[in-house]
Design a protein around this motif. Structure first.
Motif, mmCIF file in Angstrom:
data_model
loop_
_atom_site.group_PDB
_atom_site.id
_atom_site.type_symbol
_atom_site.label_atom_id
_atom_site.label_comp_id
_atom_site.label_asym_id
_atom_site.label_seq_id
_atom_site.Cartn_x
_atom_site.Cartn_y
_atom_site.Cartn_z
ATOM 1 N N PRO A 5 0.905 -1.464 0.155
ATOM 2 C CA PRO A 5 0.290 0.432 0.294
ATOM 3 C C PRO A 5 1.245 1.343 -0.220
ATOM 4 O O PRO A 5 2.121 1.417 0.732
ATOM 5 C CB PRO A 5 -0.859 -0.185 1.198
ATOM 6 N N ASN A 7 0.732 3.887 1.652
ATOM 7 C CA ASN A 7 0.669 4.701 2.774
ATOM 8 C C ASN A 7 1.099 3.642 3.924
ATOM 9 O O ASN A 7 1.376 3.534 5.041
ATOM 10 C CB ASN A 7 -0.437 5.418 3.838
ATOM 11 N N PRO A 30 -14.996 9.470 7.811
ATOM 12 C CA PRO A 30 -14.241 9.038 7.316
ATOM 13 C C PRO A 30 -12.493 8.766 6.871
ATOM 14 O O PRO A 30 -12.038 9.850 7.467
ATOM 15 C CB PRO A 30 -14.263 8.507 5.512
ATOM 16 N N PRO A 32 -8.575 8.545 6.079
ATOM 17 C CA PRO A 32 -8.577 8.460 4.619
ATOM 18 C C PRO A 32 -7.998 7.655 3.727
ATOM 19 O O PRO A 32 -7.071 6.345 4.653
ATOM 20 C CB PRO A 32 -7.184 9.453 4.884
ATOM 21 N N THR A 33 -7.730 7.395 2.780
ATOM 22 C CA THR A 33 -7.894 6.720 1.396
ATOM 23 C C THR A 33 -6.063 5.945 1.536
ATOM 24 O O THR A 33 -5.682 4.994 1.674
ATOM 25 C CB THR A 33 -8.040 6.915 0.230
ATOM 26 N N TYR A 34 -5.251 7.143 1.156
ATOM 27 C CA TYR A 34 -3.829 6.767 0.337
ATOM 28 C C TYR A 34 -2.745 7.275 1.567
ATOM 29 O O TYR A 34 -1.932 7.751 0.999
ATOM 30 C CB TYR A 34 -3.249 7.248 -0.523
ATOM 31 N N ARG A 40 -2.528 12.743 7.484
ATOM 32 C CA ARG A 40 -3.547 13.496 7.424
ATOM 33 C C ARG A 40 -3.428 14.610 8.099
ATOM 34 O O ARG A 40 -3.548 15.814 7.622
ATOM 35 C CB ARG A 40 -4.829 12.792 7.705
#
Length: 391
Positions: A5, A7, A30, A32-34, A40
């Protein structure tokens, strides 16, 4: 081919902070995705208005005194660089460490500690002012960017690291982030690390700025063990080196010695305590991130020198005296007539005054003043008190 991944974190020690077991945010969001939760946080801090203002806020020397002196922004970046390097060696969470470092001075006033002292005096009857608490106030309430909440809505762990110290009385009103000051216990190792990385950065870089300004001299610093021993090594390895390079070589060796000692002493303390989780770190009766006793004394010696010979230098005192007069005059003017404030801040002052009386108005004024840069405060003083400035 399988790729990790984007991250994917570096391996962490069992006692490091982890996104997966974060205590979360004040307002649920929600994930974070990446990027990680702490990434963040870091990104929100960097994109905040308060972070950009640090470029024009004093460390020791008022912004217009010279282009090469440290500001709160460069100081924050230097703390982050030192803290991340140490975090990596100790197996701590680098992203959380960086987020705390970049946010730790967001609530600082213009004009450095002189500004904080002046504003604290102004607020003496209204709950006082402390830049550490103000930094938390900035990220919890004052930044206004997001549609769904005030502030930056950072994770508990970043907010915990920002709140370095607090009285039990004040902490009781801060909710979960203040509990350790009431019940006892320690913050994360990432937070503990930032406290000492901050010291390493400002002590050594204040030496650099003090020498650059001519307010302190190489000869005066011969009485300071850390400096004397580092300079002896530089002179032995590089005889005849010019003073500018000597200054840089000495300071980099001082920083390296402090960082090395902090890593080695902290490793030893962690090994003895053997925490197997972040909660085990919190249960300790004293911090595990620490200098050795000898280096701690050397560091205190350096701090004492700077307090006596740089921070109390008559030219620094002149700057800080003028800074105090500027902030005190602005505070008094806004308190007497809130209509002098920009409309957004006037509305806030009247709203808080309706809720909590004069203390509410004072807090709104303090928020406005603390957010000013050095040069904006000076310009605002001219606009309010110089008859030649009518706009």
């Amino acid at each position: 081919m399988n790729h990790p991944p984007l991250n994917a974190p570096s391996p962490l020690a069992p006692y490091a902070a982890r996104d997966a077991v974060s205590r979360g945010r004040r307002h649920p969001e929600p994930p974070p995705t990446y990027r990680s939760e702490f990434q963040r946080d870091r990104d929100r801090i960097i994109h905040s208005t308060a972070f950009r203002r640090l470029e024009y806020k004093t460390q020791v020397f008022v912004n217009h005194e010279g282009d090469l002196f440290r500001t709160r922004l460069t100081h924050s970046l230097e703390v982050a660089q030192i803290a991340r390097a140490i975090a990596r060696m100790l197996g701590l969470n680098e992203d959380l460490t960086e987020a705390i470092a970049l946010a730790h001075d967001l609530g600082h006033t213009p004009f450095g500690h002189a500004g904080q002292d002046a504003l604290d005096q102004c607020m003496a009857d209204y709950g006082g002012f402390e830049h550490n608490l103000q930094s938390l106030r900035v990220v919890d309430h004052l930044e206004a960017h997001y549609a769904e909440f005030d502030g930056l809505n950072l994770t508990f762990e970043t907010r915990e690291g920002i709140l370095k110290h607090c009285t039990a009385e004040v902490a009781a009103g801060l909710g979960d982030v203040g509990r350790r000051f009431v019940d006892g216990g320690q913050p994360s190792l990432e937070a503990q690390l930032n406290n000492l990385a901050d010291e390493i950065a400002y002590n050594n870089h204040d030496v650099d700025d003090g020498l650059r300004s001519g307010f302190i001299t190489l000869e005066q610093l011969q009485g300071i063990t850390l400096f004397r021993e580092a300079q002896a090594e530089v002179n032995a390895r590089h005889p005849g080196l010019d003073e500018k390079r000597v200054r840089h070589e000495v300071i980099r060796r001082m920083i390296n010695r402090l960082v090395t000692d902090l890593i080695e002493s902290s490793r030893e303390a962690i090994h003895r305590a053997a925490p197997d989780s972040l909660e085990a770190v919190r249960a300790q009766d004293r911090p595990l991130i620490r200098f050795s006793p000898r280096i701690r004394e050397y560091n205190l010696e350096l701090k004492g020198f700077l307090r006596q010979h740089l921070y109390r230098h008559y030219r620094v005192r002149r700057m800080t005296a003028k800074a105090a007069r500027v902030l005190k005059a602005l505070f008094a003017a806004y308190m007497e007539d809130p209509a002098l404030l920009p409309p957004e801040h006037e509305r806030k002052a009247r709203r808080l005054a309706a809720e909590t009386g004069e203390a509410g108005r004072a807090r709104a004024v303090a928020d406005y003043l603390a957010g000013m840069t050095d040069r904006f405060a000076i310009a605002e003083y001219g606009r309010l008190f110089d008859p030649k400035t009518l706009s």
